[in-house]
Design a protein around this motif. Structure first.
Motif, PDB file in Angstrom:
ATOM      1  N   MET A   1      73.478  84.881 -45.298  1.00 10.71           N
ATOM      2  CA  MET A   1      73.443  85.826 -46.292  1.00 10.71           C
ATOM      3  C   MET A   1      72.241  86.796 -46.703  1.00 10.71           C
ATOM      4  SD  MET A   1      76.543  85.827 -47.383  1.00 10.71           S
ATOM      5  CE  MET A   1      76.336  86.888 -49.300  1.00 10.71           C
ATOM      6  N   ILE A   2      71.100  85.933 -46.736  1.00 11.63           N
ATOM      7  CA  ILE A   2      70.119  86.623 -47.239  1.00 11.63           C
ATOM      8  C   ILE A   2      69.956  87.319 -46.687  1.00 11.63           C
ATOM      9  CG2 ILE A   2      67.354  86.335 -47.132  1.00 11.63           C
ATOM     10  CD1 ILE A   2      68.270  83.409 -47.692  1.00 11.63           C
ATOM     11  N   PRO A   3      69.088  87.890 -45.570  1.00 11.72           N
ATOM     12  CA  PRO A   3      69.127  89.068 -44.535  1.00 11.72           C
ATOM     13  C   PRO A   3      70.488  89.939 -45.166  1.00 11.72           C
ATOM     14  CG  PRO A   3      69.443  87.416 -42.897  1.00 11.72           C
ATOM     15  CD  PRO A   3      70.087  86.611 -43.802  1.00 11.72           C
ATOM     16  N   ILE A   4      71.548  89.866 -45.492  1.00 12.47           N
ATOM     17  CA  ILE A   4      72.616  90.914 -45.780  1.00 12.47           C
ATOM     18  C   ILE A   4      72.054  91.312 -47.253  1.00 12.47           C
ATOM     19  CG2 ILE A   4      75.137  91.026 -47.023  1.00 12.47           C
ATOM     20  CD1 ILE A   4      75.331  88.983 -44.215  1.00 12.47           C
ATOM     21  N   LEU A   5      71.835  89.880 -48.407  1.00 14.11           N
ATOM     22  CA  LEU A   5      71.940  91.049 -49.729  1.00 14.11           C
ATOM     23  C   LEU A   5      70.911  91.405 -49.668  1.00 14.11           C
ATOM     24  CD1 LEU A   5      72.931  87.702 -51.865  1.00 14.11           C
ATOM     25  CD2 LEU A   5      73.789  88.726 -51.396  1.00 14.11           C
ATOM     26  N   ARG A   6      69.144  91.765 -49.103  1.00 13.68           N
ATOM     27  CA  ARG A   6      68.611  92.121 -49.017  1.00 13.68           C
ATOM     28  C   ARG A   6      68.537  92.747 -48.383  1.00 13.68           C
ATOM     29  NH1 ARG A   6      62.512  91.902 -49.193  1.00 13.68           N
ATOM     30  NH2 ARG A   6      61.944  93.408 -49.119  1.00 13.68           N
ATOM     31  N   LYS A   7      69.450  93.798 -47.292  1.00  5.97           N
ATOM     32  CA  LYS A   7      69.584  95.339 -47.047  1.00  5.97           C
ATOM     33  C   LYS A   7      70.332  96.257 -48.052  1.00  5.97           C
ATOM     34  CE  LYS A   7      72.127  97.397 -43.758  1.00  5.97           C
ATOM     35  NZ  LYS A   7      72.725  97.339 -41.861  1.00  5.97           N
ATOM     36  N   ILE A   8      71.001  94.855 -49.028  1.00  5.78           N
ATOM     37  CA  ILE A   8      72.536  95.525 -50.466  1.00  5.78           C
ATOM     38  C   ILE A   8      70.839  95.911 -51.463  1.00  5.78           C
ATOM     39  CG2 ILE A   8      73.812  95.282 -52.107  1.00  5.78           C
ATOM     40  CD1 ILE A   8      75.243  93.273 -49.743  1.00  5.78           C
ATOM     41  N   TYR A   9      70.223  95.067 -51.402  1.00  6.70           N
ATOM     42  CA  TYR A   9      69.583  95.460 -52.127  1.00  6.70           C
ATOM     43  C   TYR A   9      68.270  96.407 -52.132  1.00  6.70           C
ATOM     44  CZ  TYR A   9      65.481  95.217 -55.267  1.00  6.70           C
ATOM     45  OH  TYR A   9      64.604  94.806 -57.011  1.00  6.70           O
ATOM     46  N   ASP A  10      67.905  96.656 -51.169  1.00  3.39           N
ATOM     47  CA  ASP A  10      67.043  97.657 -50.246  1.00  3.39           C
ATOM     48  C   ASP A  10      67.963  99.455 -50.278  1.00  3.39           C
ATOM     49  OD1 ASP A  10      64.932  95.802 -50.087  1.00  3.39           O
ATOM     50  OD2 ASP A  10      64.896  95.409 -47.619  1.00  3.39           O
ATOM     51  N   ALA A  11      69.322  99.038 -49.697  1.00  4.07           N
ATOM     52  CA  ALA A  11      69.768 100.383 -50.391  1.00  4.07           C
ATOM     53  C   ALA A  11      70.379 100.624 -51.485  1.00  4.07           C
ATOM     54  CB  ALA A  11      70.835 100.022 -49.061  1.00  4.07           C
ATOM     55  N   ALA A  12      70.219  99.458 -53.114  1.00  2.00           N
ATOM     56  CA  ALA A  12      70.937 100.145 -53.252  1.00  2.00           C
ATOM     57  C   ALA A  12      70.504 101.012 -54.730  1.00  2.00           C
ATOM     58  CB  ALA A  12      71.600  98.257 -54.365  1.00  2.00           C
ATOM     59  N   SER A  13      71.436 102.266 -54.877  1.00  2.00           N
ATOM     60  CA  SER A  13      70.888 103.110 -55.819  1.00  2.00           C
ATOM     61  C   SER A  13      71.496 102.920 -56.987  1.00  2.00           C
ATOM     62  CB  SER A  13      71.473 104.415 -55.451  1.00  2.00           C
ATOM     63  OG  SER A  13      73.282 104.474 -55.298  1.00  2.00           O
ATOM     64  N   ALA A  14      72.890 102.316 -57.050  1.00  2.00           N
ATOM     65  CA  ALA A  14      73.056 101.675 -59.027  1.00  2.00           C
ATOM     66  C   ALA A  14      72.202 100.336 -59.149  1.00  2.00           C
ATOM     67  CB  ALA A  14      74.388 101.642 -58.439  1.00  2.00           C
ATOM     68  N   PRO A  15      72.026 100.048 -60.136  1.00  2.96           N
ATOM     69  CA  PRO A  15      71.383  99.477 -60.831  1.00  2.96           C
ATOM     70  C   PRO A  15      72.325  97.849 -60.563  1.00  2.96           C
ATOM     71  CG  PRO A  15      70.945 101.195 -62.465  1.00  2.96           C
ATOM     72  CD  PRO A  15      71.868 101.921 -61.546  1.00  2.96           C
ATOM     73  N   GLU A  16      73.508  98.331 -61.128  1.00  4.78           N
ATOM     74  CA  GLU A  16      74.428  96.895 -61.352  1.00  4.78           C
ATOM     75  C   GLU A  16      74.838  96.372 -59.887  1.00  4.78           C
ATOM     76  OE1 GLU A  16      74.629  99.822 -62.262  1.00  4.78           O
ATOM     77  OE2 GLU A  16      75.453  99.591 -64.123  1.00  4.78           O
ATOM     78  N   LEU A  17      74.645  97.236 -58.637  1.00  2.00           N
ATOM     79  CA  LEU A  17      75.087  96.359 -57.174  1.00  2.00           C
ATOM     80  C   LEU A  17      73.083  95.506 -57.137  1.00  2.00           C
ATOM     81  CD1 LEU A  17      76.138  96.219 -54.788  1.00  2.00           C
ATOM     82  CD2 LEU A  17      75.578  98.802 -54.243  1.00  2.00           C
ATOM     83  N   ALA A  18      72.213  96.143 -57.799  1.00  2.00           N
ATOM     84  CA  ALA A  18      70.919  95.627 -57.169  1.00  2.00           C
ATOM     85  C   ALA A  18      70.601  94.503 -57.890  1.00  2.00           C
ATOM     86  CB  ALA A  18      69.739  96.690 -57.356  1.00  2.00           C
ATOM     87  N   LEU A  22      70.056  91.469 -56.232  1.00  2.18           N
ATOM     88  CA  LEU A  22      68.717  90.113 -56.639  1.00  2.18           C
ATOM     89  C   LEU A  22      69.235  88.754 -56.816  1.00  2.18           C
ATOM     90  CD1 LEU A  22      65.610  90.936 -56.691  1.00  2.18           C
ATOM     91  CD2 LEU A  22      66.126  91.677 -59.163  1.00  2.18           C
ATOM     92  N   ILE A  23      70.310  89.125 -57.998  1.00  2.10           N
ATOM     93  CA  ILE A  23      70.112  87.449 -58.493  1.00  2.10           C
ATOM     94  C   ILE A  23      70.920  86.533 -57.438  1.00  2.10           C
ATOM     95  CG2 ILE A  23      71.960  86.539 -59.684  1.00  2.10           C
ATOM     96  CD1 ILE A  23      71.759  89.016 -61.965  1.00  2.10           C
ATOM     97  N   GLY A  24      71.854  87.239 -56.682  1.00  2.00           N
ATOM     98  CA  GLY A  24      72.512  86.609 -55.141  1.00  2.00           C
ATOM     99  C   GLY A  24      71.099  86.060 -54.459  1.00  2.00           C
ATOM    100  N   LEU A  25      70.496  86.715 -54.027  1.00  2.00           N
ATOM    101  CA  LEU A  25      69.038  86.484 -53.246  1.00  2.00           C
ATOM    102  C   LEU A  25      67.783  85.569 -53.921  1.00  2.00           C
ATOM    103  CD1 LEU A  25      67.202  89.745 -52.225  1.00  2.00           C
ATOM    104  CD2 LEU A  25      67.911  87.186 -50.518  1.00  2.00           C
ATOM    105  N   LYS A  30      63.708  81.757 -53.065  1.00  3.59           N
ATOM    106  CA  LYS A  30      63.114  81.850 -54.749  1.00  3.59           C
ATOM    107  C   LYS A  30      61.850  82.868 -54.568  1.00  3.59           C
ATOM    108  CE  LYS A  30      66.334  78.648 -57.599  1.00  3.59           C
ATOM    109  NZ  LYS A  30      65.750  78.341 -58.375  1.00  3.59           N
ATOM    110  N   VAL A  31      61.273  82.226 -53.608  1.00  8.68           N
ATOM    111  CA  VAL A  31      59.478  82.579 -53.106  1.00  8.68           C
ATOM    112  C   VAL A  31      59.564  84.353 -53.755  1.00  8.68           C
ATOM    113  CG1 VAL A  31      58.460  82.786 -52.423  1.00  8.68           C
ATOM    114  CG2 VAL A  31      58.956  80.801 -52.473  1.00  8.68           C
ATOM    115  N   GLU A  32      60.630  84.801 -52.026  1.00 15.46           N
ATOM    116  CA  GLU A  32      61.240  85.867 -51.963  1.00 15.46           C
ATOM    117  C   GLU A  32      61.250  86.909 -53.376  1.00 15.46           C
ATOM    118  OE1 GLU A  32      63.847  89.540 -48.493  1.00 15.46           O
ATOM    119  OE2 GLU A  32      63.413  87.470 -48.695  1.00 15.46           O
ATOM    120  N   THR A  33      62.225  86.404 -53.757  1.00 17.15           N
ATOM    121  CA  THR A  33      63.019  87.555 -55.218  1.00 17.15           C
ATOM    122  C   THR A  33      61.678  87.208 -56.096  1.00 17.15           C
ATOM    123  OG1 THR A  33      64.967  85.749 -54.676  1.00 17.15           O
ATOM    124  CG2 THR A  33      64.644  87.553 -56.503  1.00 17.15           C
TER     125      THR A  33
END
Length: 278
Positions: A1-18, A22-25, A30-33
């Motif tokens: 899940m970490i790579p998937i969530l990071r990909k979603i975070y990096d690509a997210a343009s909507a603050p809600e999705l980011a 981020l909260i999932g990450l 926790k260190v990366e987040t």
């Protein structure tokens, strides 16, 4: 899940999705987040919510003091982050900003609670001014609503002292909010003042309990419930059976008595209600 969530975070343009990513990450890495959150505080490109930006467990982030103070001079100042992470080293800079913008809102700014921690005299003056100003929205005098989203990091010894004082306020909304703050974040020193406030409430309504069932008394009913739940739910002291018995004698409404029945059920291992929101 970490790579998937990071990909979603990096690509997210909507603050809600980011935020969601981020909260999932945060719970998985926790260190990366932590580095992602610090980066967004320094350069807010994702426009994350305060819920996401305040996930870090740090009591303060002194290394961000200058960044946080400078942000107040920008187009989108974030007063929450000052309250959450700044130390008292920049309190005078923050006060200068506050005095220039104090009339922007009739309600207490999150900065007032920051001042209560790091410049108590200034913070007390501003909180008193906010709670005594007439003509504002009703929510401006409700400490529960103002404080609910700020959390324990906004609590201070000065605020506790003031909330104990405001348990004697003639305005039920202010007294109710003070009870909520003390029940949620107060120390053991708040227990006796809460008992005294509930005893005063009982004295005031004794012989007139029927009036509490009518709509005009909704503020009073809310005050009684706030005082009762503050005594029941506080983490600063333990409630024993003798306390429940005493509490029951101080109940003026049936709602108060029902809460005690529910509490007793919880103490016997039956489903215990979670009265306070997390």
């Amino acid at each position: 899940m970490i790579p998937i969530l990071r990909k979603i975070y990096d690509a997210a343009s909507a603050p809600e999705l980011a935020d969601i990513a981020l909260i999932g990450l945060f719970w998985l890495a926790k260190v990366e987040t932590r580095e992602l959150i610090l980066a967004q505080i320094r350069n807010p490109t994702k426009h994350l919510s305060n819920s996401a930006l305040t996930l870090l467990a740090d009591q303060n982030l002194p290394e961000l003091n200058d960044t946080l103070a400078a942000s107040l001079e920008g187009p989108t100042p974030n007063e929450w982050l000052i309250l959450r992470y700044a130390t008292g080293d920049i309190v005078k800079r923050v006060e200068k900003y506050y005095l220039q913008h104090e009339n922007d809102s009739r309600c207490a700014s999150p900065l007032v609670f920051y001042f209560l921690k790091y410049d108590p005299a200034f913070g007390e003056r501003e909180l008193r001014r906010n709670l005594s100003t007439t003509g504002g929205q009703p929510t401006c005098y409700d400490m529960e609503l103002q404080f609910r989203d700020l959390g324990r990091y906004a609590m201070s010894d000065t605020l506790e002292r003031l909330m104990i004082e405001y348990l004697s306020s003639p305005i039920a909304r202010i007294e109710r909010g003070a009870a909520w703050v003390l029940g949620k974040y107060g120390s053991a020193a708040a227990q006796k003042p809460l008992w005294d406030a509930l005893a005063d409430f009982r004295t005031h309504w004794k012989g007139r309990e029927e009036q509490l069932t009518k709509p005009p008394a909704w503020e009073a009913r809310g005050l009684e419930r706030a005082l009762e739940l503050a005594l029941l739910e506080s983490q600063a002291w333990e409630i024993e059976e003798k306390d429940l018995q005493h509490l029951e004698t101080l109940c003026s409404s049936d709602t108060c008595k029902v809460e005690i029945v529910r509490w007793r059920a919880g103490s016997l291992g039956i489903r215990r209600p979670q009265i306070w929101e997390k």
